[in-house]
Each structure stands twice: as C-alpha cells, then as structure tokens.
Design a protein around this motif. Structure first.
Motif, mmCIF file in Angstrom:
data_model
loop_
_atom_site.group_PDB
_atom_site.id
_atom_site.type_symbol
_atom_site.label_atom_id
_atom_site.label_comp_id
_atom_site.label_asym_id
_atom_site.label_seq_id
_atom_site.Cartn_x
_atom_site.Cartn_y
_atom_site.Cartn_z
ATOM 1 N N VAL A 113 0.915 -1.278 -0.091
ATOM 2 C CA VAL A 113 0.129 -0.161 0.048
ATOM 3 C C VAL A 113 0.704 1.293 -0.099
ATOM 4 O O VAL A 113 0.696 2.343 -0.689
ATOM 5 C CB VAL A 113 -1.028 0.159 1.165
ATOM 6 N N LEU A 114 1.924 1.165 0.601
ATOM 7 C CA LEU A 114 2.823 2.465 0.903
ATOM 8 C C LEU A 114 3.546 2.516 -0.453
ATOM 9 O O LEU A 114 3.740 3.841 -1.017
ATOM 10 C CB LEU A 114 3.761 2.235 1.826
ATOM 11 N N ASN A 115 3.995 1.439 -1.081
ATOM 12 C CA ASN A 115 4.636 1.565 -2.504
ATOM 13 C C ASN A 115 3.872 1.906 -3.361
ATOM 14 O O ASN A 115 4.129 2.790 -4.200
ATOM 15 C CB ASN A 115 5.246 0.116 -2.816
ATOM 16 N N ASP A 116 2.439 1.654 -3.609
ATOM 17 C CA ASP A 116 1.327 2.336 -4.304
ATOM 18 C C ASP A 116 1.339 3.460 -4.225
ATOM 19 O O ASP A 116 1.101 4.586 -5.286
ATOM 20 C CB ASP A 116 0.314 1.713 -4.169
ATOM 21 N N ALA A 117 1.518 4.328 -3.062
ATOM 22 C CA ALA A 117 1.602 5.618 -2.914
ATOM 23 C C ALA A 117 2.820 6.482 -3.126
ATOM 24 O O ALA A 117 2.826 7.421 -2.831
ATOM 25 C CB ALA A 117 1.094 6.062 -1.334
ATOM 26 N N GLY A 118 3.933 5.606 -3.619
ATOM 27 C CA GLY A 118 5.101 6.337 -3.898
ATOM 28 C C GLY A 118 6.181 6.540 -2.731
ATOM 29 O O GLY A 118 7.229 6.877 -3.070
ATOM 30 N N LEU A 119 6.032 5.622 -1.742
ATOM 31 C CA LEU A 119 6.863 5.530 -0.830
ATOM 32 C C LEU A 119 7.609 4.412 -0.771
ATOM 33 O O LEU A 119 7.062 3.463 -1.213
ATOM 34 C CB LEU A 119 6.129 5.456 0.711
ATOM 35 N N GLY A 120 8.902 4.456 -0.447
ATOM 36 C CA GLY A 120 9.916 3.253 -0.332
ATOM 37 C C GLY A 120 9.651 2.444 0.842
ATOM 38 O O GLY A 120 9.299 2.877 1.871
ATOM 39 N N ALA A 126 -7.918 -0.983 6.703
ATOM 40 C CA ALA A 126 -8.160 0.283 7.286
ATOM 41 C C ALA A 126 -6.732 0.738 8.039
ATOM 42 O O ALA A 126 -6.675 1.890 7.904
ATOM 43 C CB ALA A 126 -9.148 -0.058 8.276
ATOM 44 N N ALA A 127 -6.018 -0.257 8.541
ATOM 45 C CA ALA A 127 -4.830 -0.018 9.285
ATOM 46 C C ALA A 127 -3.810 0.547 8.189
ATOM 47 O O ALA A 127 -3.133 1.621 8.597
ATOM 48 C CB ALA A 127 -4.191 -1.214 10.130
ATOM 49 N N ALA A 128 -3.776 -0.124 7.077
ATOM 50 C CA ALA A 128 -2.686 0.243 6.215
ATOM 51 C C ALA A 128 -3.012 1.742 5.508
ATOM 52 O O ALA A 128 -2.425 2.551 5.266
ATOM 53 C CB ALA A 128 -2.771 -0.676 4.726
ATOM 54 N N GLY A 129 -4.451 2.013 5.487
ATOM 55 C CA GLY A 129 -4.778 3.443 5.074
ATOM 56 C C GLY A 129 -4.564 4.262 5.922
ATOM 57 O O GLY A 129 -3.955 5.424 5.512
ATOM 58 N N LEU A 130 -4.637 3.987 7.201
ATOM 59 C CA LEU A 130 -4.068 5.205 8.403
ATOM 60 C C LEU A 130 -2.520 5.279 8.216
ATOM 61 O O LEU A 130 -2.125 6.489 8.388
ATOM 62 C CB LEU A 130 -4.697 4.600 9.575
ATOM 63 N N ALA A 131 -1.976 4.082 8.076
ATOM 64 C CA ALA A 131 -0.515 4.296 8.031
ATOM 65 C C ALA A 131 0.059 5.140 6.899
ATOM 66 O O ALA A 131 0.777 5.967 6.873
ATOM 67 C CB ALA A 131 0.118 2.983 7.968
ATOM 68 N N ARG A 132 -0.523 4.783 5.741
ATOM 69 C CA ARG A 132 -0.281 5.692 4.510
ATOM 70 C C ARG A 132 -0.543 7.350 4.564
ATOM 71 O O ARG A 132 0.213 7.872 4.197
ATOM 72 C CB ARG A 132 -0.998 5.259 3.146
ATOM 73 N N SER A 133 -1.565 7.399 5.274
ATOM 74 C CA SER A 133 -1.932 8.828 5.462
ATOM 75 C C SER A 133 -0.945 9.416 6.307
ATOM 76 O O SER A 133 -0.577 10.643 6.189
ATOM 77 C CB SER A 133 -3.428 9.081 5.932
ATOM 78 N N TRP A 134 -0.768 8.843 7.458
ATOM 79 C CA TRP A 134 0.216 9.540 8.525
ATOM 80 C C TRP A 134 1.822 9.519 7.721
ATOM 81 O O TRP A 134 2.203 10.662 7.937
ATOM 82 C CB TRP A 134 0.262 8.434 9.482
ATOM 83 N N PHE A 135 2.262 8.510 7.031
ATOM 84 C CA PHE A 135 3.470 8.963 6.578
ATOM 85 C C PHE A 135 3.630 9.785 5.299
ATOM 86 O O PHE A 135 4.497 10.542 5.044
ATOM 87 C CB PHE A 135 3.816 7.331 5.897
#
Length: 226
Positions: A65-72, A211-220
């Motif tokens: 999920v983070l990779n899809d958002a452009g994060l390493g 849901a947890a992954a989405g919360l983490a993505r937004s925070w990061f």
C-alpha cells in the motif's frame, strides 16, 4: 522468493525498484527486501514483532500500500537465524532497537535513500523497538506508526520520542488497546491513537488490515513528504 511489487503499479506509474539486500549490523549481515519507487520522498523501515520476519504477510500488505502511494519500504529480519534460536533475543527491546539503529545507518548510506525522509512501522514488540530507536539522540526519524504495538515495552524512552507517532489498535484487542492508551499518555511528541472498529490483535477481520494500512499511508504521506 519474495514477490515483488511491480504488479501493483499501473502502467502509468514509474516502476518500483526492488532488490534483496543484506544490511550490515555490527558483525552480522541481515536479510531484507528494499523497494524504492522512482523519486520516493520517504522510505519506511518495517520492524516486525516476535515470531515474525521479513516475510510477514501483514507487513508485506501494508508495504505494498505504501509502495503504491510512492513511498519506499525496507523489510528485514532483526535477528539472524542463529540469534532467533535464543528466545530471549526476540523480546530484548534494547537489543532490537540497537539493531534497528544500525540498519537505519546502513540505509542512509545507500544512494537510493540519501535524500529520503525515514519512518518506522512497528508491529507488536517491533513497535517498542521502533519507538526506542526513534528516541535515540540524533535518530532523525520523521514519523512512527505502530500497529497492534506494545509501546509500553519502550516506556523508559517514550517521553524522549520526537517523531510524530500514530498508534493503531484494534477495537476488540482490549488489553493492547489499554496498553496503547497508557503509553500515549507518556508521549510528548505529536501523536494520535486510531482505533479500528471490529479488529482483534492480528487484524484478520475483513477490511481491518486495509483500514490500518490506509491510516499508516496517510500518516507517512503527511510526515515524510513535507
């Protein structure tokens, strides 16, 4: 073999660069997977809990999920197979935090990470190690996320954490939720406790891990892309 995340990107997205790595930590080499999308502004280091590893399906899901958002992302084993045989090592938060600090220094020296902000994502006991390491002077960690974490195990260091910290707990994980509330009261940094309704400790209920992954993505994204 670890499944790479390229298939998660649409054809319009720049491909993520994936590689198996062997971070150095003192006298040992650890096994890991480093995924860095092109021009990633931040990299999240995953710190797994006891009984888990870089192969953790939950952490791999969050990482995708983070990779899809452009994060390493960097997923790695905190201990060598030999060290894991001694169960005391698995719960030695000071040892694990020190190991995490060494791997973080290794990561900063990699050309692909030179300009990236760094965050920690910790699960279970790994969350305690992440907070402990983030509290070290000069750690320079931009954000921490804990899922089903045991931040109470880092209690001596909680007040020294400066990285914005998100604690995620399941609404049906009563004991851990209470421990997170108590730990949150000791944090002095920007922080938030997010409760995922219906989730138990392993976030196995439908939709809860997403849901947890989405919360983490937004925070990061909020704290690693400034």
């Amino acid at each position: 073999m670890y499944p790479l995340h390229n298939h998660l990107h649409s054809t319009a997205d720049p491909p993520a660069r994936n590689e198996e790595v062997r971070p150095g930590a003192g006298a040992v080499r650890l096994a890991g997977y480093l995924t860095v999308p092109e021009d990633a502004p931040g990299i999240v280091v995953f710190v797994h809990g006891s009984g888990s590893s870089r192969h953790s399906p939950r952490n791999r899901h969050v990482a995708s999920v983070l990779n899809d958002a452009g994060l390493g992302t960097l997923l790695f084993d905190l201990l060598t197979p030999e060290e894991e045989l001694d169960r005391a090592n698995v719960f030695d938060i000071g040892l694990l935090a020190g190991r995490l600090g060494e791997v973080t220094r290794w990561l900063r020296a990699q050309p692909r990470a030179a300009q990236a902000a760094l965050g920690y994502f910790g699960a279970s006991t790994g969350a305690a190690a992440a907070l402990w390491a983030a509290a070290e002077p000069g750690a320079g960690i931009a954000a921490v996320v804990s899922r089903s974490g045991r931040p109470d195990l880092a209690r001596p260091r909680l007040a020294a954490v400066t990285a914005p910290t998100l604690l995620i707990a399941g609404g049906r994980d009563d004991v851990v939720l209470d421990l997170n509330r108590r730990a949150q009261a000791e944090l002095r940094c920007e922080n938030h406790l997010a409760v995922v309704p219906g989730a138990t400790h392993l976030f196995e209920e439908p939709g809860t891990l997403d849901a947890a992954a989405g919360l983490a993505r937004s925070w990061f994204i909020s704290h690693l892309t400034q």
